[in-house]
Motif scaffolding. Structure first.
Motif, PDB file in Angstrom:
ATOM      1  N   ALA A  15       0.853  -1.188   0.000  1.00 55.30           N
ATOM      2  CA  ALA A  15       0.000   0.000   0.000  1.00 55.30           C
ATOM      3  C   ALA A  15       0.895   1.247   0.000  1.00 55.30           C
ATOM      4  CB  ALA A  15      -0.906  -0.014   1.225  1.00 55.30           C
ATOM      5  N   ALA A  16       0.274   2.421   0.038  1.00 52.55           N
ATOM      6  CA  ALA A  16       1.058   3.659   0.068  1.00 52.55           C
ATOM      7  C   ALA A  16       0.308   4.738   0.821  1.00 52.55           C
ATOM      8  CB  ALA A  16       1.375   4.142  -1.345  1.00 52.55           C
ATOM      9  N   VAL A  17       1.057   5.490   1.626  1.00 52.25           N
ATOM     10  CA  VAL A  17       0.544   6.679   2.312  1.00 52.25           C
ATOM     11  C   VAL A  17       1.309   7.881   1.776  1.00 52.25           C
ATOM     12  CG1 VAL A  17       0.364   7.900   4.518  1.00 52.25           C
ATOM     13  CG2 VAL A  17      -0.067   5.425   4.417  1.00 52.25           C
ATOM     14  N   VAL A  18       0.567   8.861   1.246  1.00 51.92           N
ATOM     15  CA  VAL A  18       1.165  10.111   0.777  1.00 51.92           C
ATOM     16  C   VAL A  18       0.765  11.215   1.753  1.00 51.92           C
ATOM     17  CG1 VAL A  18       1.268  11.815  -1.067  1.00 51.92           C
ATOM     18  CG2 VAL A  18       1.129   9.372  -1.629  1.00 51.92           C
ATOM     19  N   VAL A  19       1.758  11.808   2.396  1.00 51.58           N
ATOM     20  CA  VAL A  19       1.519  12.876   3.375  1.00 51.58           C
ATOM     21  C   VAL A  19       1.419  14.197   2.633  1.00 51.58           C
ATOM     22  CG1 VAL A  19       2.448  14.064   5.393  1.00 51.58           C
ATOM     23  CG2 VAL A  19       2.734  11.579   5.162  1.00 51.58           C
ATOM     24  N   ALA A  20       0.237  14.823   2.677  1.00 54.04           N
ATOM     25  CA  ALA A  20      -0.006  15.983   1.805  1.00 54.04           C
ATOM     26  C   ALA A  20      -0.792  17.101   2.485  1.00 54.04           C
ATOM     27  CB  ALA A  20      -0.755  15.537   0.545  1.00 54.04           C
ATOM     28  N   GLY A  21      -0.738  17.179   3.803  1.00 56.37           N
ATOM     29  CA  GLY A  21      -1.570  18.175   4.463  1.00 56.37           C
ATOM     30  C   GLY A  21      -0.837  19.154   5.345  1.00 56.37           C
ATOM     31  N   GLY A  22       0.463  19.361   5.084  1.00 60.24           N
ATOM     32  CA  GLY A  22       1.235  20.268   5.927  1.00 60.24           C
ATOM     33  C   GLY A  22       0.851  21.727   5.747  1.00 60.24           C
ATOM     34  N   ALA A  23       1.298  22.550   6.664  1.00 58.89           N
ATOM     35  CA  ALA A  23       0.924  23.972   6.652  1.00 58.89           C
ATOM     36  C   ALA A  23       1.727  24.799   5.653  1.00 58.89           C
ATOM     37  CB  ALA A  23       1.098  24.556   8.053  1.00 58.89           C
ATOM     38  N   SER A  24       2.834  24.262   5.133  1.00 58.67           N
ATOM     39  CA  SER A  24       3.656  24.965   4.127  1.00 58.67           C
ATOM     40  C   SER A  24       4.052  26.366   4.582  1.00 58.67           C
ATOM     41  CB  SER A  24       2.906  25.039   2.784  1.00 58.67           C
ATOM     42  OG  SER A  24       2.593  23.775   2.284  1.00 58.67           O
ATOM     43  N   ARG A  25       4.543  26.465   5.798  1.00 49.50           N
ATOM     44  CA  ARG A  25       4.857  27.792   6.351  1.00 49.50           C
ATOM     45  C   ARG A  25       5.933  28.514   5.551  1.00 49.50           C
ATOM     46  NH1 ARG A  25       3.787  24.446  10.677  1.00 49.50           N
ATOM     47  NH2 ARG A  25       2.077  25.143  12.018  1.00 49.50           N
ATOM     48  N   ARG A  26       6.938  27.773   5.067  1.00 49.95           N
ATOM     49  CA  ARG A  26       8.021  28.414   4.315  1.00 49.95           C
ATOM     50  C   ARG A  26       7.626  28.744   2.880  1.00 49.95           C
ATOM     51  NH1 ARG A  26      13.470  25.148   5.376  1.00 49.95           N
ATOM     52  NH2 ARG A  26      12.109  23.360   5.716  1.00 49.95           N
ATOM     53  N   LEU A  27       6.424  28.330   2.489  1.00 52.19           N
ATOM     54  CA  LEU A  27       5.868  28.702   1.190  1.00 52.19           C
ATOM     55  C   LEU A  27       4.717  29.686   1.362  1.00 52.19           C
ATOM     56  CD1 LEU A  27       5.851  25.190  -0.531  1.00 52.19           C
ATOM     57  CD2 LEU A  27       7.351  27.107  -1.081  1.00 52.19           C
ATOM     58  N   ASN A  28       4.738  30.412   2.475  1.00 48.94           N
ATOM     59  CA  ASN A  28       3.664  31.381   2.768  1.00 48.94           C
ATOM     60  C   ASN A  28       2.297  30.719   2.782  1.00 48.94           C
ATOM     61  OD1 ASN A  28       5.673  33.177   0.621  1.00 48.94           O
ATOM     62  ND2 ASN A  28       5.494  33.799   2.770  1.00 48.94           N
ATOM     63  N   HIS A  29       2.280  29.455   3.232  1.00 42.18           N
ATOM     64  CA  HIS A  29       1.049  28.665   3.386  1.00 42.18           C
ATOM     65  C   HIS A  29       0.386  28.300   2.055  1.00 42.18           C
ATOM     66  CE1 HIS A  29       1.277  29.081   7.733  1.00 42.18           C
ATOM     67  NE2 HIS A  29       1.517  30.368   7.540  1.00 42.18           N
ATOM     68  N   VAL A  30       1.106  28.453   0.954  1.00 41.64           N
ATOM     69  CA  VAL A  30       0.599  27.925  -0.319  1.00 41.64           C
ATOM     70  C   VAL A  30       0.711  26.401  -0.276  1.00 41.64           C
ATOM     71  CG1 VAL A  30       0.999  27.788  -2.806  1.00 41.64           C
ATOM     72  CG2 VAL A  30       1.234  29.981  -1.616  1.00 41.64           C
ATOM     73  N   PRO A  31      -0.361  25.664  -0.532  1.00 40.88           N
ATOM     74  CA  PRO A  31      -0.296  24.200  -0.421  1.00 40.88           C
ATOM     75  C   PRO A  31       0.749  23.598  -1.353  1.00 40.88           C
ATOM     76  CG  PRO A  31      -2.570  24.952  -0.593  1.00 40.88           C
ATOM     77  CD  PRO A  31      -1.713  26.139  -0.879  1.00 40.88           C
ATOM     78  N   LYS A  32       1.671  22.830  -0.785  1.00 42.35           N
ATOM     79  CA  LYS A  32       2.677  22.181  -1.620  1.00 42.35           C
ATOM     80  C   LYS A  32       2.042  21.320  -2.700  1.00 42.35           C
ATOM     81  CE  LYS A  32       6.414  21.689   1.788  1.00 42.35           C
ATOM     82  NZ  LYS A  32       7.308  20.703   2.447  1.00 42.35           N
ATOM     83  N   ALA A  33       1.005  20.586  -2.327  1.00 48.12           N
ATOM     84  CA  ALA A  33       0.379  19.656  -3.263  1.00 48.12           C
ATOM     85  C   ALA A  33      -0.079  20.346  -4.534  1.00 48.12           C
ATOM     86  CB  ALA A  33      -0.797  18.963  -2.588  1.00 48.12           C
TER      87      ALA A  33
END
Length: 223
Positions: A15-33
């Motif tokens: 199986a696979a788990v993709v972690v995709a819900g971080g706050a992206s603080r160093r990207l000014n909170h723009v979602p990395k995903a």
């Protein structure tokens, strides 16, 4: 949402788990995903890298656009860190297997959403796990042996580029994961190192890194 029931590559149960819900603080909170190179998003790259896994689960908000058959869940509480996200993803996989009345996977890939060129590294991990299965005496539940593999690039360990025996990692991440260190849990599994290219594991934490990798356009502005 029901999970994909397509088998993993060959007879390899993963199986696979993709972690995709971080706050992206160093990207000014723009979602990395959401970051795109004009052809694909970081989320799309991650899902393609684990395309042979089943089920696949993305840990992130409801607003994330996901392909049909990909599971979604969220760490509780939201933004409580990648260890909590891994716990949520593993429990989602277990629940989906129970609903579908299929066995739990033997292995589980753990991947962050921010490594767009990671597909070759994922194949290295799968190869390492396959070789471990073939090795005489491999016992992922033996505390003296390794229960998985994680990437190492130029001496830097990659906790979100790994593959682990499912039941072992689920047990380790079962409690106490809120705002906790991912490495502190993974070390209990005594993972073996897989040497990888720094180019394959390069991640996007800052706008400078996004620029270097070509992922600078956000397709949605917030979660």
């Amino acid at each position: 949402m029901p999970g994909s029931r397509l088998p993993a590559e060959g007879d390899f149960s993963c199986a696979a788990v993709v972690v995709a819900g971080g706050a992206s603080r160093r990207l000014n909170h723009v979602p990395k995903a959401s970051l795109s190179d004009g052809t694909n998003t970081l989320l799309g790259c991650a899902l393609e890298a684990v395309a042979t896994a089943s089920p696949r689960v993305v840990v992130g908000p409801e607003s994330l656009p996901l392909p049909s058959g990909v599971l979604r869940t969220r760490e509780d509480p939201p933004f409580s860190g990648p260890a909590a996200a891994i716990h949520a993803g593993l429990e989602c996989i277990a629940a989906d297997c129970e609903r579908s009345q299929v066995p739990l996977p033997e292995w589980c890939l753990i991947l962050g959403v921010d490594t767009p060129r990671v597909a070759p590294a994922v194949q290295q991990l799968i190869a390492a796990a396959r070789n471990a299965e073939r090795a005489a005496g491999f016992s992922p539940t033996d505390s003296e042996s390794s229960a998985g593999f994680w990437g190492v690039a130029e001496g830097i360990y990659q906790p979100l580029v790994g593959i682990y025996h499912f039941e072992a990692i689920r047990s380790v991440f079962s409690t106490g994961t809120t705002d906790a260190s991912v490495r502190s849990f993974l070390r209990r599994l005594n993972p073996a190192a897989v040497e990888m290219s720094a180019a394959d594991t390069a991640d996007v934490d800052t706008w400078e890194q996004a620029q270097a990798l070509g992922y600078t356009t956000s397709l949605w502005s917030s979660y």
